[in-house]
Design an enzyme around this catalytic site. Structure first.
Site, mmCIF file in Angstrom:
data_model
loop_
_atom_site.group_PDB
_atom_site.id
_atom_site.type_symbol
_atom_site.label_atom_id
_atom_site.label_comp_id
_atom_site.label_asym_id
_atom_site.label_seq_id
_atom_site.Cartn_x
_atom_site.Cartn_y
_atom_site.Cartn_z
ATOM 1 N N ARG A 38 3.296 0.523 4.385
ATOM 2 C CA ARG A 38 2.539 1.353 5.922
ATOM 3 C C ARG A 38 4.120 2.193 5.962
ATOM 4 N NH1 ARG A 38 -1.515 -1.484 8.681
ATOM 5 N NH2 ARG A 38 -0.591 -3.015 8.041
ATOM 6 N N LEU A 66 -4.261 2.489 3.474
ATOM 7 C CA LEU A 66 -5.397 2.197 3.100
ATOM 8 C C LEU A 66 -6.498 3.200 3.627
ATOM 9 C CD1 LEU A 66 -5.127 -1.632 2.738
ATOM 10 C CD2 LEU A 66 -5.129 -0.271 1.027
ATOM 11 N N THR A 85 -3.146 -5.095 -4.264
ATOM 12 C CA THR A 85 -3.485 -6.347 -3.299
ATOM 13 C C THR A 85 -3.618 -6.298 -1.714
ATOM 14 O OG1 THR A 85 -0.770 -6.697 -2.775
ATOM 15 C CG2 THR A 85 -1.445 -7.251 -4.708
ATOM 16 N N LYS A 168 -13.855 -9.507 2.474
ATOM 17 C CA LYS A 168 -13.103 -9.348 0.767
ATOM 18 C C LYS A 168 -14.190 -8.693 -0.645
ATOM 19 C CE LYS A 168 -9.288 -9.672 -0.842
ATOM 20 N NZ LYS A 168 -8.463 -8.705 -0.886
HETATM 21 P P1 NAP Z 1 -0.136 -10.037 3.801
HETATM 22 O O1 NAP Z 1 1.415 -10.844 3.417
HETATM 23 O O2 NAP Z 1 -0.595 -10.238 5.202
HETATM 24 O O3 NAP Z 1 0.223 -8.735 2.809
HETATM 25 C C1 NAP Z 1 -0.715 -8.058 3.295
HETATM 26 C C2 NAP Z 1 -0.555 -6.678 2.959
HETATM 27 O O4 NAP Z 1 -1.591 -5.711 3.016
HETATM 28 C C3 NAP Z 1 0.514 -6.607 3.490
HETATM 29 O O5 NAP Z 1 1.497 -6.118 2.758
HETATM 30 C C4 NAP Z 1 0.193 -5.371 4.028
HETATM 31 O O6 NAP Z 1 1.074 -4.189 5.222
HETATM 32 C C5 NAP Z 1 -0.645 -4.505 3.354
HETATM 33 N N1 NAP Z 1 -1.960 -3.658 4.790
HETATM 34 C C6 NAP Z 1 -2.617 -4.515 5.464
HETATM 35 N N2 NAP Z 1 -3.169 -3.276 5.854
HETATM 36 C C7 NAP Z 1 -3.001 -2.291 5.754
HETATM 37 C C8 NAP Z 1 -3.225 -0.891 5.581
HETATM 38 N N3 NAP Z 1 -4.318 -0.451 6.094
HETATM 39 N N4 NAP Z 1 -2.821 -0.136 4.853
HETATM 40 C C9 NAP Z 1 -1.409 -0.380 3.523
HETATM 41 N N5 NAP Z 1 -1.796 -1.527 3.584
HETATM 42 C C10 NAP Z 1 -2.407 -2.976 4.650
HETATM 43 O O7 NAP Z 1 -1.322 -11.631 3.106
HETATM 44 P P2 NAP Z 1 -1.046 -11.700 1.491
HETATM 45 O O8 NAP Z 1 -2.044 -13.045 1.575
HETATM 46 O O9 NAP Z 1 0.031 -11.265 0.724
HETATM 47 O O10 NAP Z 1 -2.566 -10.699 0.591
HETATM 48 C C11 NAP Z 1 -2.319 -9.703 0.041
HETATM 49 C C12 NAP Z 1 -3.743 -9.953 -0.853
HETATM 50 O O11 NAP Z 1 -4.268 -11.640 -1.281
HETATM 51 C C13 NAP Z 1 -5.099 -9.550 0.526
HETATM 52 O O12 NAP Z 1 -5.989 -8.808 -0.202
HETATM 53 C C14 NAP Z 1 -5.113 -11.583 0.503
HETATM 54 O O13 NAP Z 1 -6.616 -10.908 0.372
HETATM 55 C C15 NAP Z 1 -5.419 -11.802 -0.911
HETATM 56 N N6 NAP Z 1 -5.443 -13.284 -0.818
HETATM 57 C C16 NAP Z 1 -5.148 -13.587 -0.404
HETATM 58 C C17 NAP Z 1 -4.826 -15.288 -0.246
HETATM 59 C C18 NAP Z 1 -3.570 -16.123 0.817
HETATM 60 O O14 NAP Z 1 -3.763 -17.105 0.601
HETATM 61 N N7 NAP Z 1 -2.336 -15.312 0.597
HETATM 62 C C19 NAP Z 1 -5.454 -15.652 -1.206
HETATM 63 C C20 NAP Z 1 -6.757 -15.057 -1.626
HETATM 64 C C21 NAP Z 1 -6.688 -13.374 -1.420
HETATM 65 P P3 NAP Z 1 2.064 -4.449 6.039
HETATM 66 O O15 NAP Z 1 3.396 -4.779 5.514
HETATM 67 O O16 NAP Z 1 2.339 -1.718 5.945
HETATM 68 O O17 NAP Z 1 1.313 -4.815 6.522
#
Ligand code: NAP
Length: 325
Positions: A38, A66, A85, A168
């Site tokens: 972003r 997004l 992601t 989700k």
């Molecule tokens: P994270 O480190 O918080 O990363 C989330 C990412 O989404 C960040 O890069 C953030 O961008 C981006 N994002 C959020 N809102 C946005 C928007 N409006 N426009 C563009 N980008 C946006 O989380 P993560 O744990 O790596 O999760 C990544 C994915 O895996 C997600 O889809 C999550 O639901 C899924 N997931 C995670 C886990 C887990 O335990 N970690 C488990 C299952 C699934 P910014 O850097 O700009 O904020």
């Protein structure tokens, strides 16, 4: 030859915890990576990516949001594959519609619509969650095996105000429907709680769950979660992209464990750390269950053991000086 040589792929939300490992491994395999963030001017979001091996030659950063329609069009144009992601991974929100549901659901639709506009895109990999499977209404007990045929019930999640899980589940539903209707090949990753080493300089939601246990909290939550190492999650994404026979959803969990057990494992590894031994409530402990590994194994995932993942994440906290040990 590296599997990714000459191939261009897009990773949305590249600065995130899972995505950073995905970018690292894609670069390692020779891919050219178009990474969306972003705010590309924020060093906390991009410096760790720019330092990765191969980044100088094959990492390109793009600004995309997004919630902006068409934001991903030009980035995805010409890509062979798209790893979507980006999605808010937070639980404590004041306004679930604008903070969670819109970016997850409208955002996913936005990304897949951009994919439909680019004939170069051969496969889309969606980062969903095990949360889209666990809440089907079927009971979960120690003998029950959750697998890829389980789908969470969005009405139930809405009623229970489980906004992250609702967002989700709805996002997976709308994105896969659109991709199917538009004849775009896709696979879905359904990871459990993801832990292991951090590349980014800030805590994300899932690493915070572990950080809390070593940072003075007196109790552990009364939850049973599936757990998986972030490197396995990233490799599963790439293997599912590369394997032509891969299709549908993939549950990704090395083990399922209640916090009462996980804190014991943690105490055994780090006997000098203050780790809570009391549950946050006095209700019966949430039962355990199983998550099938069979389909994930077909992607060549061998599953890093939980103990190793815990050790890796704690060492990461130390290295990044998140706390004084
Ligand atoms: P994270 O480190 O918080 O990363 C989330 C990412 O989404 C960040 O890069 C953030 O961008 C981006 N994002 C959020 N809102 C946005 C928007 N409006 N426009 C563009 N980008 C946006 O989380 P993560 O744990 O790596 O999760 C990544 C994915 O895996 C997600 O889809 C999550 O639901 C899924 N997931 C995670 C886990 C887990 O335990 N970690 C488990 C299952 C699934 P910014 O850097 O700009 O904020």
């Amino acid at each position: 030859m590296n599997s990714g040589e000459g191939k261009v792929v897009c990773v949305t939300g590249a600065s995130g915890y899972i995505a950073s490992w995905l970018v690292k491994f894609l670069l390692q395999r020779g891919y050219t990576v178009r990474a969306t963030v972003r705010d590309p001017s924020n060093p906390n979001k991009v410096d760790h990516l720019l330092k990765l091996d191969g980044a100088k030659e094959r990492l390109q950063l793009f600004k995309a949001d997004l919630l902006e329609e068409g934001s991903f069009d030009s980035v995805i144009q010409g890509c062979h594959g798209v790893f979507h992601t980006a999605s808010p991974a937070v639980f404590d929100v004041d306004d679930p519609q604008t903070q969670l549901i819109d970016p997850a659901v409208k955002g996913s639709l936005n990304v897949v619509k951009s994919c439909a506009k680019s004939p170069s895109v051969k496969r889309v990999v969606l980062t969903s969650s095990i949360a889209t499977a666990l809440f089907s209404g079927r009971p979960r007990t120690p003998e029950v095996v959750v697998d890829e045929t389980w789908f969470s019930n969005p009405e139930f999640l809405w009623e229970k105000k489980m906004w992250y899980q609702y967002a989700k589940t709805s996002a997976e539903e709308v994105a896969t429907k659109f991709l199917t209707e538009n004849n775009i090949d896709y696979v879905v990753m359904n990871p459990a709680v993801t832990i292991g080493p951090l590349l980014q300089p800030e805590l994300n939601g899932s690493s915070y769950l572990i950080f809390n246990l070593i940072n003075g909290s007196e109790t552990f939550p009364n939850f049973t979660f599936g757990w998986i190492n972030v490197k396995d999650v990233a490799n599963a994404h790439i293997n599912a992209y590369e394997d032509v026979s891969a299709s549908g959803r993939y549950c990704l969990a090395e083990t399922v464990m209640h916090f009462s057990q996980l804190t014991k494992v943690l105490s055994n590894i780090y006997p000098t750390l203050q780790i809570p031994d009391k549950c946050a409530d006095d209700k019966p402990l949430m039962p355990t269950f199983l998550i099938s590994k069979e389909k994930a194994k077909t992607l060549g995932i061998e599953f890093i053991p939980l103990e190793v993942s815990l050790r890796e994440i704690i060492e990461s906290f130390k290295e990044k000086k998140f706390a004084n040990f």
